[in-house]
Design a protein around this motif. Structure first.
Motif, PDB file in Angstrom:
ATOM      1  N   MET A   1       0.730  -1.001   0.349  1.00 29.68           N
ATOM      2  CA  MET A   1       0.111  -0.289   0.012  1.00 29.68           C
ATOM      3  C   MET A   1       0.641   1.166  -0.183  1.00 29.68           C
ATOM      4  SD  MET A   1      -3.228   0.174   0.264  1.00 29.68           S
ATOM      5  CE  MET A   1      -4.553  -0.090   1.260  1.00 29.68           C
ATOM      6  N   LYS A   2       0.696   2.800  -0.870  1.00 31.11           N
ATOM      7  CA  LYS A   2       1.674   3.620  -0.881  1.00 31.11           C
ATOM      8  C   LYS A   2       0.250   5.002  -0.724  1.00 31.11           C
ATOM      9  CE  LYS A   2       3.615   1.553  -5.065  1.00 31.11           C
ATOM     10  NZ  LYS A   2       4.289   2.257  -6.301  1.00 31.11           N
ATOM     11  N   ALA A   3       0.972   5.650   0.114  1.00 32.57           N
ATOM     12  CA  ALA A   3       0.229   6.834   0.227  1.00 32.57           C
ATOM     13  C   ALA A   3       0.913   8.201  -0.262  1.00 32.57           C
ATOM     14  CB  ALA A   3       0.057   6.313   2.199  1.00 32.57           C
ATOM     15  N   ILE A   4       0.207   9.212  -0.048  1.00 30.28           N
ATOM     16  CA  ILE A   4       1.353  10.058  -0.797  1.00 30.28           C
ATOM     17  C   ILE A   4       0.245  11.667  -0.103  1.00 30.28           C
ATOM     18  CG2 ILE A   4      -1.093  11.116  -2.779  1.00 30.28           C
ATOM     19  CD1 ILE A   4       1.660  12.580  -4.611  1.00 30.28           C
ATOM     20  N   ILE A   5       1.340  12.191   0.504  1.00 30.72           N
ATOM     21  CA  ILE A   5       0.963  13.257   1.757  1.00 30.72           C
ATOM     22  C   ILE A   5       1.484  14.568   0.728  1.00 30.72           C
ATOM     23  CG2 ILE A   5       1.279  14.369   3.835  1.00 30.72           C
ATOM     24  CD1 ILE A   5       1.893  12.017   5.009  1.00 30.72           C
ATOM     25  N   LEU A   6       0.232  15.132   0.533  1.00 33.75           N
ATOM     26  CA  LEU A   6       0.264  16.412   0.062  1.00 33.75           C
ATOM     27  C   LEU A   6       1.211  17.886   0.990  1.00 33.75           C
ATOM     28  CD1 LEU A   6      -2.857  16.679  -2.484  1.00 33.75           C
ATOM     29  CD2 LEU A   6      -0.246  15.836  -3.089  1.00 33.75           C
ATOM     30  N   MET A  40       0.843   7.150  11.869  1.00 37.67           N
ATOM     31  CA  MET A  40      -0.506   6.789  12.242  1.00 37.67           C
ATOM     32  C   MET A  40      -0.130   5.990  10.538  1.00 37.67           C
ATOM     33  SD  MET A  40      -3.899   8.682  11.846  1.00 37.67           S
ATOM     34  CE  MET A  40      -3.389  10.089  12.805  1.00 37.67           C
ATOM     35  N   LEU A  41       0.541   6.261   9.142  1.00 37.56           N
ATOM     36  CA  LEU A  41       0.489   5.573   8.086  1.00 37.56           C
ATOM     37  C   LEU A  41       1.019   4.808   8.527  1.00 37.56           C
ATOM     38  CD1 LEU A  41       0.815   8.066   5.517  1.00 37.56           C
ATOM     39  CD2 LEU A  41      -1.386   7.230   5.750  1.00 37.56           C
ATOM     40  N   LYS A  42       2.351   4.564   9.397  1.00 42.36           N
ATOM     41  CA  LYS A  42       3.240   3.279   9.440  1.00 42.36           C
ATOM     42  C   LYS A  42       2.341   1.853   9.972  1.00 42.36           C
ATOM     43  CE  LYS A  42       8.003   5.393   9.236  1.00 42.36           C
ATOM     44  NZ  LYS A  42       9.021   5.138   9.757  1.00 42.36           N
ATOM     45  N   ARG A  43       1.490   2.953  11.329  1.00 41.01           N
ATOM     46  CA  ARG A  43       0.647   1.935  11.727  1.00 41.01           C
ATOM     47  C   ARG A  43      -0.562   1.089  11.442  1.00 41.01           C
ATOM     48  NH1 ARG A  43      -0.910   5.740  16.247  1.00 41.01           N
ATOM     49  NH2 ARG A  43       0.430   6.674  16.045  1.00 41.01           N
ATOM     50  N   TRP A  44      -1.165   1.456  10.195  1.00 42.98           N
ATOM     51  CA  TRP A  44      -2.036   1.258   8.783  1.00 42.98           C
ATOM     52  C   TRP A  44      -1.087   0.316   7.931  1.00 42.98           C
ATOM     53  CZ3 TRP A  44      -5.118   6.746   8.279  1.00 42.98           C
ATOM     54  CH2 TRP A  44      -5.668   6.979   9.314  1.00 42.98           C
ATOM     55  N   ASN A  45       0.184  -0.142   7.736  1.00 38.48           N
ATOM     56  CA  ASN A  45       0.548  -1.078   7.507  1.00 38.48           C
ATOM     57  C   ASN A  45       1.245  -0.335   5.996  1.00 38.48           C
ATOM     58  OD1 ASN A  45       1.730  -2.588   9.396  1.00 38.48           O
ATOM     59  ND2 ASN A  45      -0.286  -3.753   8.738  1.00 38.48           N
ATOM     60  N   ILE A  46       1.260   1.258   6.139  1.00 38.29           N
ATOM     61  CA  ILE A  46       1.485   2.155   4.589  1.00 38.29           C
ATOM     62  C   ILE A  46       3.077   1.668   4.093  1.00 38.29           C
ATOM     63  CG2 ILE A  46       1.245   3.974   3.373  1.00 38.29           C
ATOM     64  CD1 ILE A  46      -1.762   2.674   3.902  1.00 38.29           C
ATOM     65  N   GLY A  47       3.249   1.004   3.038  1.00 35.49           N
ATOM     66  CA  GLY A  47       4.816   0.461   3.282  1.00 35.49           C
ATOM     67  C   GLY A  47       5.799   1.650   2.409  1.00 35.49           C
ATOM     68  N   GLU A  48       5.727   2.676   1.514  1.00 36.58           N
ATOM     69  CA  GLU A  48       5.588   3.784   0.954  1.00 36.58           C
ATOM     70  C   GLU A  48       5.064   5.009   0.917  1.00 36.58           C
ATOM     71  OE1 GLU A  48       7.492   4.482  -3.227  1.00 36.58           O
ATOM     72  OE2 GLU A  48       5.791   2.490  -2.915  1.00 36.58           O
ATOM     73  N   ILE A  49       5.824   5.683   1.291  1.00 31.29           N
ATOM     74  CA  ILE A  49       5.138   7.061   1.751  1.00 31.29           C
ATOM     75  C   ILE A  49       6.050   8.103   0.861  1.00 31.29           C
ATOM     76  CG2 ILE A  49       4.537   9.144   3.417  1.00 31.29           C
ATOM     77  CD1 ILE A  49       4.462   6.742   5.499  1.00 31.29           C
ATOM     78  N   ARG A  68      14.126   6.986   0.792  1.00 29.30           N
ATOM     79  CA  ARG A  68      14.689   6.192  -0.447  1.00 29.30           C
ATOM     80  C   ARG A  68      14.483   4.756   0.233  1.00 29.30           C
ATOM     81  NH1 ARG A  68      13.647  10.737  -3.912  1.00 29.30           N
ATOM     82  NH2 ARG A  68      14.962  12.381  -3.894  1.00 29.30           N
ATOM     83  N   ALA A  69      13.338   4.270  -0.634  1.00 28.32           N
ATOM     84  CA  ALA A  69      13.274   2.848  -0.422  1.00 28.32           C
ATOM     85  C   ALA A  69      13.257   2.144  -1.888  1.00 28.32           C
ATOM     86  CB  ALA A  69      11.924   2.402   0.531  1.00 28.32           C
TER      87      ALA A  69
END
Length: 71
Positions: A1-6, A40-49, A68-69
């Protein structure tokens, strides 16, 4: 799962309160808001931010580094 933060806005309405800090670095209980969001995103198992930064991005980069991963 990925997330982008604006996180690139000017923060004009908060400028007087933040004293030059970019809006995502606004302190909340002693931590930058952006750090709280990332944890918070890490706790939700977001693998890439991905952070989409603009204004005062050097402050964010200095605080968090440029990790960078591999894909």
């Amino acid at each position: 799962m990925k997330a982008i933060i604006l996180a690139g806005g000017l923060g004009t309405r908060l400028r007087n309160l933040l004293g030059g800090l970019p809006k995502p670095m606004a302190p909340v209980n002693g931590k930058p808001f952006l750090e709280i969001l990332i944890l918070m995103l890490k706790r939700w198992n977001i693998g890439e931010i991905i952070l989409s930064v603009g204004h005062r991005s050097e402050v964010i980069e200095e605080y968090f580094g440029t990790a960078r991963a591999a894909a």
